[in-house]
Design an enzyme around this catalytic site. Structure first.
Site, PDB file in Angstrom:
ATOM      1  N   HIS A 164       0.844  -1.185   0.000  1.00 11.56           N
ATOM      2  CA  HIS A 164       0.000   0.000   0.000  1.00 11.56           C
ATOM      3  C   HIS A 164       0.890   1.249   0.000  1.00 11.56           C
ATOM      4  O   HIS A 164       2.097   1.174   0.235  1.00 11.56           O
ATOM      5  CB  HIS A 164      -0.917  -0.001   1.224  1.00 11.56           C
ATOM      6  CG  HIS A 164      -1.982  -1.051   1.171  1.00 11.56           C
ATOM      7  ND1 HIS A 164      -2.992  -1.132   2.098  1.00 11.56           N
ATOM      8  CD2 HIS A 164      -2.199  -2.070   0.292  1.00 11.56           C
ATOM      9  CE1 HIS A 164      -3.788  -2.147   1.810  1.00 11.56           C
ATOM     10  NE2 HIS A 164      -3.315  -2.735   0.718  1.00 11.56           N
ATOM     11  N   GLU A 217       1.330   3.730   2.028  1.00  8.80           N
ATOM     12  CA  GLU A 217       2.063   4.036   3.251  1.00  8.80           C
ATOM     13  C   GLU A 217       3.361   3.227   3.331  1.00  8.80           C
ATOM     14  O   GLU A 217       4.401   3.742   3.745  1.00  8.80           O
ATOM     15  CB  GLU A 217       1.195   3.734   4.475  1.00  8.80           C
ATOM     16  CG  GLU A 217      -0.097   4.541   4.528  1.00  8.80           C
ATOM     17  CD  GLU A 217      -1.270   3.817   3.890  1.00  8.80           C
ATOM     18  OE1 GLU A 217      -2.396   3.983   4.372  1.00  8.80           O
ATOM     19  OE2 GLU A 217      -1.061   3.094   2.891  1.00  8.80           O
ATOM     20  N   CYS A 266      -5.137   1.231   6.590  1.00  9.40           N
ATOM     21  CA  CYS A 266      -5.880   0.042   6.996  1.00  9.40           C
ATOM     22  C   CYS A 266      -5.345  -0.512   8.312  1.00  9.40           C
ATOM     23  O   CYS A 266      -4.149  -0.475   8.591  1.00  9.40           O
ATOM     24  CB  CYS A 266      -5.814  -1.029   5.913  1.00  9.40           C
ATOM     25  SG  CYS A 266      -4.154  -1.658   5.567  1.00  9.40           S
ATOM     26  N   ALA A 288     -24.259  14.989 -24.343  1.00  7.20           N
ATOM     27  CA  ALA A 288     -24.162  16.349 -24.885  1.00  7.20           C
ATOM     28  C   ALA A 288     -25.242  16.495 -25.949  1.00  7.20           C
ATOM     29  O   ALA A 288     -25.336  15.677 -26.870  1.00  7.20           O
ATOM     30  CB  ALA A 288     -22.783  16.591 -25.488  1.00  7.20           C
ATOM     31  N   ARG A 329     -13.975  12.268 -16.816  1.00  4.69           N
ATOM     32  CA  ARG A 329     -13.281  11.066 -17.280  1.00  4.69           C
ATOM     33  C   ARG A 329     -12.125  10.690 -16.364  1.00  4.69           C
ATOM     34  O   ARG A 329     -11.879   9.514 -16.098  1.00  4.69           O
ATOM     35  CB  ARG A 329     -12.731  11.285 -18.691  1.00  4.69           C
ATOM     36  CG  ARG A 329     -13.741  11.228 -19.797  1.00  4.69           C
ATOM     37  CD  ARG A 329     -13.058  11.491 -21.118  1.00  4.69           C
ATOM     38  NE  ARG A 329     -14.014  11.712 -22.196  1.00  4.69           N
ATOM     39  CZ  ARG A 329     -13.712  12.301 -23.347  1.00  4.69           C
ATOM     40  NH1 ARG A 329     -12.474  12.734 -23.553  1.00  4.69           N
ATOM     41  NH2 ARG A 329     -14.642  12.455 -24.267  1.00  4.69           N
ATOM     42  N   THR A 357     -20.672   4.202 -31.997  1.00  3.80           N
ATOM     43  CA  THR A 357     -20.050   5.472 -31.626  1.00  3.80           C
ATOM     44  C   THR A 357     -18.581   5.499 -32.043  1.00  3.80           C
ATOM     45  O   THR A 357     -18.074   6.507 -32.527  1.00  3.80           O
ATOM     46  CB  THR A 357     -20.172   5.707 -30.114  1.00  3.80           C
ATOM     47  OG1 THR A 357     -21.555   5.782 -29.755  1.00  3.80           O
ATOM     48  CG2 THR A 357     -19.485   6.994 -29.696  1.00  3.80           C
ATOM     49  N   GLY A 397     -23.168   5.226 -27.306  1.00  6.93           N
ATOM     50  CA  GLY A 397     -24.193   6.089 -27.852  1.00  6.93           C
ATOM     51  C   GLY A 397     -25.581   5.865 -27.268  1.00  6.93           C
ATOM     52  O   GLY A 397     -25.760   5.397 -26.145  1.00  6.93           O
ATOM     53  N   THR A 437     -30.000   4.327 -23.410  1.00 10.66           N
ATOM     54  CA  THR A 437     -31.314   3.712 -23.260  1.00 10.66           C
ATOM     55  C   THR A 437     -31.241   2.482 -22.376  1.00 10.66           C
ATOM     56  O   THR A 437     -32.087   2.270 -21.499  1.00 10.66           O
ATOM     57  CB  THR A 437     -31.888   3.334 -24.642  1.00 10.66           C
ATOM     58  OG1 THR A 437     -32.025   4.499 -25.438  1.00 10.66           O
ATOM     59  CG2 THR A 437     -33.254   2.671 -24.505  1.00 10.66           C
TER      60      THR A 437
END
Length: 367
Positions: free
Chosen positions: A62, A64, A87, A166, A196, A208, A301, A306
C-alpha cells in the site's frame, strides 16, 4: 459516514502542500490498483519530503508502505500525509498501521476516513491508541469526490454508474445521423475531461467508435486516462481508431461476439454471464464486477444510454446543453419509454460559457 476528527482543524500551507503531493501520487496509480483504492502517501520532516509513493497493484504494498520503504530510518519522527485512512486489518497484506507505529511516525494527517466497514475508524483508533497524533479532514471534499466510486462500490456492491450526454437545444446529439458533430464548447469539454479522469472506465458502443472516433482521454485536465470498454455485436473495427493506439496509457477492451479487425494489443472479451447480443446489460455488469471498477462513465451512444436509463442501473445523469439547433439530427431519448423520466431527481444547474450542465440523480419512481 461518521467523522472522527475535531471540528475546524487548523491546517498550515505546509500541510496543504504535502497533502497535494499525496494526491498527486494517488492520481499516478489510479486505475492500476483495482479493486483496491488508489492511495497516495507522503512522509515529511522539517519541511522536506523523506519518502512518497502510491498504492501498488492488488496484493502488493500500500502507499504508506511504499513511502516508508523509501524513507527508511528518516521516517522516524516524521509526519505522514495520506489520502485515505490507513488500513488496520489483515487483507492480502498486513495492516499498514502496524508499520506506521513501528516506524516511529510522530503524526498522521488523513484526508478522509475509509467507508470500508473493515477499516472505517479502526486505523485511526489504532494509531491514536499507540500515542500517534492523528488529524483527519485535510482536503476532505477533494477526497470525497476522488473516492466516491470506491465508497459506492463498498456500500452498494457495484460501481457508481455515471451517464454523460451532450445535446443541442432540441435534444439532438448530432447535426445529421452518422455525422460526428462538435456540440458543446471548450468549458464543457474541459469539465467532461475532468469527469473522465475520475472514472475507472468509459463505455461506448461500436457504432459510436465508427462514427466519432473519440479519443476518450482527459487531456484537457492532464488526469489519468480511464480504460475504454467498447460494446459491439460485430466487427470489423477501424484499426487506426484513436482508442486503439499502442501509445495509450490505459487499456481498451472490446466486449462482444467478434474481435475481427482489432490490433493485437487490444483485449477482446467474450460476453460475460450472457451473450452480449441477448443481454448486453448483464454482460457489462459482469465485466465491471470482474475488473473491479469503482466508477464507470457511459459516454454513448444512444443504445447504451437507453439500456441503462430504462433498466434503472445508473446513479447520476449529466446533460450538457449547447445553444444550437439540429433539426435533422438524432434525438438521444429515442427508444426510451414515455415514463422513463419519473426516475430523475434534479440536482443542479451549472453554466459553462454559453452551455449549461443539468445534473440528475436516480430515484425510484412513485407507484
Amino acid at each position: 459516514m461518521k467523522k472522527t476528527h475535531a471540528s475546524n482543524p487548523r491546517w498550515t500551507p505546509t500541510d496543504k502542500r504535502f497533502m497535494e503531493l499525496a494526491f498527486a501520487e494517488a492520481r499516478k496509480v489510479k486505475g492500476k490498483t483495482l479493486p483496491n483504492p488508489p492511495v497516495g502517501a507522503v512522509l515529511a520532516k522539517r519541511g522536506l519530503v523523506e519518502g512518497k509513493g502510491g498504492t501498488r497493484p492488488a496484493g502488493q504494498s500500500h502507499a504508506e508502505i511504499v513511502a516508508l520503504d523509501k524513507a527508511g530510518e528518516k521516517a522516524e519522527g516524521s509526519t505522514l500525509y495520506v489520502t485515505l485512512e490507513p488500513c488496520g486489518h489483515h487483507g492480502r497484506t498486513p495492516p499498514c498501521v502496524d508499520a506506521i507505529i513501528k516506524a516511529g511516525i510522530r503524526k498522521v494527517v488523513i484526508a478522509i476516513q475509509d467507508a470500508n466497514p473493515l477499516v472505517g475508524g479502526q486505523g485511526i483508533r489504532a494509531l491514536r491508541d499507540a500515542g500517534i497524533e492523528v488529524a483527519v479532514g485535510l482536503m476532505e471534499e477533494e477526497a470525497a469526490l476522488f473516492y466516491e466510486g470506491f465508497f459506492y462500490r463498498i456500500t452498494h456492491g457495484r460501481p457508481l454508474i455515471l451517464l454523460k450526454i451532450a445535446q443541442s437545444l432540441d435534444g439532438r446529439i448530432n447535426s445529421r445521423p452518422g455525422v460526428e458533430t462538435a456540440i458543446t464548447g471548450e468549458a464543457s469539454r474541459k469539465w467532461t475531461h475532468g469527469l473522465r479522469s475520475l472514472a475507472d472506465a468509459v463505455v461506448i458502443t461500436g457504432r459510436t467508435l465508427r462514427a466519432d472516433d473519440p479519443d476518450l482521454t482527459p487531456r484537457l485536465v492532464q488526469g489519468p486516462a480511464p480504460e475504454v470498454v467498447v460494446l459491439s455485436r460485430r466487427g470489423p473495427f477501424p484499426a487506426e481508431a484513436k482508442i486503439f493506439s499502442k501509445d495509450r496509457n490505459a487499456k481498451t477492451l472490446v466486449l462482444g461476439e467478434s474481435g475481427a479487425g482489432l490490433p493485437a494489443w487490444v483485449e477482446h472479451v467474450a460476453a460475460e454471464g450472457a451473450p452480449s447480443a441477448s443481454d448486453p446489460l448483464a454482460s457489462l455488469l459482469a465485466l465491471f464486477d470482474k475488473r473491479g471498477y469503482h466508477s464507470v462513465l457511459i459516454e454513448g451512444g444512444r443504445e447504451l444510454w437507453t439500456l441503462f436509463l430504462q433498466s434503472g442501473k445508473w446513479d447520476k445523469l449529466y446533460v450538457l446543453t449547447a445553444p444550437q439547433i439540429f433539426p435533422e439530427g438524432d434525438r438521444w431519448d429515442t427508444g426510451l419509454a414515455r415514463d422513463w423520466g419519473k426516475s430523475l431527481k434534479f440536482r443542479n444547474l451549472t453554466p459553462f460559457g454559453s452551455d449549461f450542465l443539468t445534473e440528475f440523480g436516480h430515484c425510484e419512481p412513485e407507484e
